[in-house]
Design an enzyme around this catalytic site. Sequence first.
Site, PDB file in Angstrom:
ATOM      1  N   LEU A  94       0.634  -1.184   0.079  1.00  0.00           N
ATOM      2  CA  LEU A  94       0.122  -0.092   0.019  1.00  0.00           C
ATOM      3  C   LEU A  94       0.834   1.227  -0.046  1.00  0.00           C
ATOM      4  O   LEU A  94       1.846   1.276   0.556  1.00  0.00           O
ATOM      5  CB  LEU A  94      -0.916   0.020   1.068  1.00  0.00           C
ATOM      6  CG  LEU A  94      -1.887  -1.089   1.461  1.00  0.00           C
ATOM      7  CD1 LEU A  94      -2.718  -1.002   2.769  1.00  0.00           C
ATOM      8  CD2 LEU A  94      -2.910  -1.122   0.287  1.00  0.00           C
ATOM      9  N   HIS A 110       0.937 -12.517   7.909  1.00  0.00           N
ATOM     10  CA  HIS A 110       2.070 -12.938   7.106  1.00  0.00           C
ATOM     11  C   HIS A 110       2.290 -14.396   7.690  1.00  0.00           C
ATOM     12  O   HIS A 110       2.267 -14.912   8.903  1.00  0.00           O
ATOM     13  CB  HIS A 110       3.251 -11.816   7.596  1.00  0.00           C
ATOM     14  CG  HIS A 110       4.539 -12.503   6.887  1.00  0.00           C
ATOM     15  ND1 HIS A 110       4.704 -12.141   5.441  1.00  0.00           N
ATOM     16  CD2 HIS A 110       5.574 -13.009   7.271  1.00  0.00           C
ATOM     17  CE1 HIS A 110       5.754 -12.479   5.021  1.00  0.00           C
ATOM     18  NE2 HIS A 110       6.302 -13.160   6.123  1.00  0.00           N
TER      19      HIS A 110
HETATM   20  C1  GRF Z   1      -1.609 -16.493   3.318  1.00  0.00           C
HETATM   21  O1  GRF Z   1      -0.506 -17.431   3.548  1.00  0.00           O
HETATM   22  C2  GRF Z   1      -1.194 -15.148   4.117  1.00  0.00           C
HETATM   23  O2  GRF Z   1      -0.463 -15.315   5.387  1.00  0.00           O
HETATM   24  C3  GRF Z   1      -0.524 -14.386   3.092  1.00  0.00           C
HETATM   25  O3  GRF Z   1      -0.989 -14.709   1.951  1.00  0.00           O
HETATM   26  C4  GRF Z   1      -1.699 -16.020   1.997  1.00  0.00           C
HETATM   27  C5  GRF Z   1      -3.139 -15.730   1.460  1.00  0.00           C
HETATM   28  O4  GRF Z   1      -4.001 -17.061   1.431  1.00  0.00           O
HETATM   29  N1  GRF Z   1      -0.322 -12.984   3.335  1.00  0.00           N
HETATM   30  P1  GRF Z   1      -5.361 -16.869   1.137  1.00  0.00           P
HETATM   31  O5  GRF Z   1      -5.545 -15.974   0.034  1.00  0.00           O
HETATM   32  O6  GRF Z   1      -6.025 -16.140   2.472  1.00  0.00           O
HETATM   33  O7  GRF Z   1      -5.853 -18.350   0.993  1.00  0.00           O
END
Ligand code: GRF
Length: 224
Positions: A94, A110
């Site tokens: 962002l 994360h």
């Molecule tokens: C997850 O592993 C999250 O930690 C990261 O991106 C992935 C998203 O997965 N930021 P989803 O699209 O919610 O299935």
Amino acid sequence: MSLPLAVLVSGSGSNLQAIIDRIEAGRIDARIKVVLSDKADAHGLVRAAKHGIPTRVLPFGEYPDRAAFDAALLAAVRESGARAVILAGFMRLLGKGFIAAYRDRILNIHPALLPSFPGLRAQEQAIGYGVAVSGATVHFVDEKMDNGPIVIQAAVPALPDDDAKSLGARILALEHRIYPQAVAWLAAGRLAIDGRKTRLAPSGAPLAHMDSPCLVNPPLEEGF
Ligand code: GRF
């Protein structure tokens, strides 16, 4: 009054789904006003539509530069009436203007124990390093990548034969519990930022049962 949210996705949207499910179960006092994506084929958009949630696509490539994309994203979030922003697998940084407009009201998840392994392919980075423990982190978003105050972390073992996929799956199962929990705390007004720390106002809620070897702190409350 339930908290109006905008959720930003780029892919599968399994975290979005986990949040939708907990809202529908009455565990989060929030409503999703819009799901926004920079990718037209993000499965998260399909998930949102199935629950009657408005969606919008802002293809990054259709804007002359990052600033124009950021301004369009901010306008779309504002138009939705959202008062907080949930990044759920949104694969773009962002801009400063966006972050300033929603300061302390943007959450991200994360798939690593920050500050270890920020950035892309965190699960692969963790496996490559040979860690014995990894996990997931929900944090407030500031101008630096994967950097803002931590709301909740969950740690899982990395097993000897794990690869990024198997470790990632173990982490993701916990993401689906800690992210809705963090959103619930935000929606209930229980989070306060104090320098680098996030303070959680206690509520006396009963705690959740955990049946796999993991550590979650602050502890999950019942229903998450
Ligand atoms: C997850 O592993 C999250 O930690 C990261 O991106 C992935 C998203 O997965 N930021 P989803 O699209 O919610 O299935």
